[in-house]
Structures are given as structure tokens and as C-alpha cells.
Write an enzyme that holds these catalytic residues in place. Structure first.
Site, PDB file in Angstrom:
ATOM      1  CD  GLU A   1      -3.131  -0.650   0.207  1.00 48.67           C
ATOM      2  OE1 GLU A   1      -4.158  -0.107   0.619  1.00 48.67           O
ATOM      3  OE2 GLU A   1      -2.955  -0.909  -1.012  1.00 48.67           O
TER       4      GLU A   1
ATOM      5  CB  THR B   1      -5.853   5.878  -3.519  1.00 50.56           C
ATOM      6  OG1 THR B   1      -6.852   4.871  -3.683  1.00 50.56           O
ATOM      7  CG2 THR B   1      -5.703   6.205  -2.053  1.00 50.56           C
TER       8      THR B   1
END
Length: 371
Positions: free
Chosen positions: A185, A239
């Protein structure tokens, strides 16, 4: 008075900080820099217990309104699959990505494991286990669309980390698996565990701290009904782009409000009070007001969901998926229809709706072949 927040990337397996924070009148700036260190969890190298495994990791809803970067939950029925095989043609201690299938946009994903969500997490899990003598081949089946706000990258990372762990006998614990997923991530969308935490652990997860990582599972009562109405428009909201849009300074009053609503949401989860959960979910005054205008029709979609009977509605993660909560599947389907209509009417976006339960299990082994 204002609270200043400066986003930063940190290494999930490093616990020494340096740098300083500078205060100025009526504000607080948070800044942290860290060094890089690798921690190997296992001393002796384990042997594979399976020739191959297949794992699944669910979709997730991050933030849940006021819980930006520290609250998230897993959603049943949607997710990614990883198949992992002991492969003598792969160099020992390394991993190869043999195939990526599923969602049409998945063809854009790199098959270089150093630049792939699943590959990065798998490599990190191998490092933690000290794997040096075995090569692995990985196949990724994307069940989640990219940039959907449903934790697509986290699902790939979680499924891959769990696959590596399972093929070597399940030596790693949940927190170590989350750290492996966080390594992925960090490179893809930022250092936040509100997707990968619930993707691995299932249910609702509170991230109490990042250094050291401290996770708390919030158990929603088994006998209570909870459904998520997920409406995903044909619109990509990366994102990194959506995080870059967030304010660096917020009013202290908004900080206090969001904090109280996040606590109310956690209490509602533990009590199984879906109405109160929805009320808190809809209450964000910091992140949602900034992101909603970037998603065509989102404000009208939220209004349509509430008017149709949803207990609450907000943006799932960074978006563009909208998520509403309800305690009845049939009502959820009706609410989903109204939300789809609103996306088209106000945002000129086609959208699809799904009604799913809470996933209480998280990433898991679904198939295996003995050696």
C-alpha cells in the site's frame, strides 16, 4: 484554532523517528521522517507444506465517514483471488507473476513483482519468513475494479501475503501479514491500513497506532443484520489523486466533531446499532466535503440514498463508490436503484449496485494441493 495535518509516507517496519515539528500561533503541524530498516520475523527457513494454494481477500470500505485512515471494514462476496505455486523454474527466494486476469482494466497492471500490489506484498512476506531456497509463481485474479474505492490494491496485497504464509504453514500472525500488505500500500496509494487491515482480519478494524502498528478488531454482533449498498459509477478516482486533494488545515471544531462521530460509530458497531452506525457514517465534515465535488453526482447520490431509507451514506474510501448501510437486503436493493438513478441524473455516470453483508473472516485459504 486550526489543526494542520501534513500527510507523509512511513516505513511499516521501522520504529525510529527523527525530525522536528514547528508550532505557529493557533495551529499544529504534524511531520515525521523515518529511517529504513528491515525486520526478519523468522530465523529458520520453513519448508513448503503445499505444492500450491489459492486464497481470497475481500473488498473493503475505508474511512467509514469520520474515520479517515483509522477505521475500515470488510465486505462479503467481492474480492481478489491469488493462486501461488512452488515453481522450480523460478530463482530460489524470488517470485514470478505468471498471469493477471479478471477485471478488464487489470491488463494495465505490471507483471513485474516489484511494481505489482500482490508481488510487493508476497515478497515482503517471503522476507519475513526468510525464504531463500524456494521460488514461487503467482497468478492474480482481479475481482475488484481498479480505483473503485473498494480496496482493490489492498485485496491483491492481502491475498498474496496470506498465500505465501499458507504455502509455508501459516507461520505469520495477522499483524505481520498486515505489515506485508502495508509495504505494498505504501508504494501504491499511501501508508494506511484501513483497507489492508480489514482485508486480512475481516469485520470492522480500528487502527489505534501506526508506529508501532496497533490494530483492534471491533466485533459487530453475530445476530444483527447489516448490509452495505455499494454503488460504483464508471469513473476512476485514483487514491493518490484523492489524497492530494485533502486540506492541510482544518478547523478545531471540525476535528472535535469528527472525533466524536468516529467514537459514536465504533460504539454503534459494538452494539450492533445499524441506525446509529449510519448516522455517524454520514457525519464527516473534513474529508467527504472535499472529495464529493470531485465525483460527479456524489452529493445527489447521498441525498437519494437517505431519502430512500438508508440509515447513512458516504464515499467508500477515496471513491468513487458510494456506500450506504441498511438492515434489510430487499430495502438495500431499492436504495441501490435510487442511487444508480442519481448518478446518471446528476453526474451523467452509469453505475452498478450491489448489496452485501459484512465479511467477518477476512483473507483466507480457499484451496490447496499437497506436495
Amino acid at each position: 484554532m486550526a489543526l494542520k495535518y501534513q500527510p507523509h509516507l512511513v516505513n511499516p517496519i521501522v520504529f525510529r523517528s527523527s525530525g522536528s515539528a514547528t508550532l505557529k500561533p493557533n495551529s499544529l503541524r504534524c511531520n515525521l521522517s523515518v529511517s529504513s530498516t528491515t525486520i526478519h520475523v523468522s530465523v529458520s527457513e520453513p519448508e513448503p507444506v503445499f505444492a500450491s494454494v489459492k486464497t481470497f481477500a475481500p473488498a473493503t470500505v475505508a474511512n467509514l465517514g469520520p474515520g479517515f485512515d483509522f477505521l475500515g471494514c470488510a465486505v462479503d462476496g467481492l474480492g481478489d483471488y491469488v493462486s501461488l505455486t512452488v515453481d522450480s523454474t523460478v530463482h530460489p527466494g524470488q517470485i514470478s507473476i505468471s498471469q493477471i486476469s479478471g477485471d478488464p482494466a487489470a491488463s494495465k497492471l505490471s507483471r513485474d513483482p516489484l511494481f505489482n500490489c500482490a508481488g510487493i506484498a508476497a515478497i515482503e512476506a517471503m522476507k519475513m519468513l526468510g525464504i531463500r531456497s524456494v521460488g514461487l509463481s503467482l497468478s492474480l485474479q482481479k475481482g475488484l475494479p481498479l480505483g473503485s474505492g473498494l480496496g482493490s490494491s489492498a485485496a491483491s496485497a492481502a491475498a498474496a501475503a496470506v498465500a505465501v504464509n499458507e504455502i509455508f504453514g501459516g507461520k505469520l500472525g495477522e499483524e505481520e501479514l498486515v505489515l506485508a500488505g502495508l509495504k505494498s500500500e505504501e508504494k501504491v496509494s499511501g501508508y494506511h491500513a484501513d483497507n489492508v487491515g480489514p482485508a486480512i482480519m475481516g469485520g470492522f478494524v480500528l487502527i489505534r497506532n501506526y508506529e508501532p502498528l496497533d490494530l483492534k478488531k471491533l466485533n459487530f454482533p453475530e445476530k444483527k443484520d447489516l448490509y452495505f449498498v455499494l454503488v460504483s459509477p464508471e469513473f476512476e478516482a485514483p487514491t493518490k489523486k484523492m489524497r492530494a486533494a485533502l486540506p492541510l488545515e482544518i478547523a478545531m471544531a471540525h476535528h472535535v466533531w469528527n472525533s466524536s462521530q468516529a467514537v459514536a460509530l465504533a460504539a454503534a458497531v459494538l452494539e450492533g446499532d445499524v441506525a446509529e452506525l449510519g448516522k455517524a457514517l454520514s457525519s464527516d465534515k473534513i474529508v467527504e466535503p472535499t472529495r464529493a465535488p470531485l465525483i460527479p453526482g456524489m452529493e445527489a447520490v447521498k441525498k437519494a440514498a437517505i431519502e430512500a431509507g438508508a440509515f447513512g451514506c458516504t464515499i467508500s474510501g477515496a471513491g468513487p463508490t458510494a456506500v450506504a448501510v441498511i438492515d434489510c437486503k430487499e430495502r438495500g436493493e431499492s436504495i441501490g436503484e435510487r442511487m444508480v438513478e442519481a448518478f446518471w441524473r446528476e453526474g451523467k455516470l452509469k453505475a452498478v449496485a450491489a448489496v452485501n453483508r459484512l465479511d467477518r473472516v477476512g483473507a483466507r485459504l480457499v484451496d490447496s494441493k499437497p506436495r
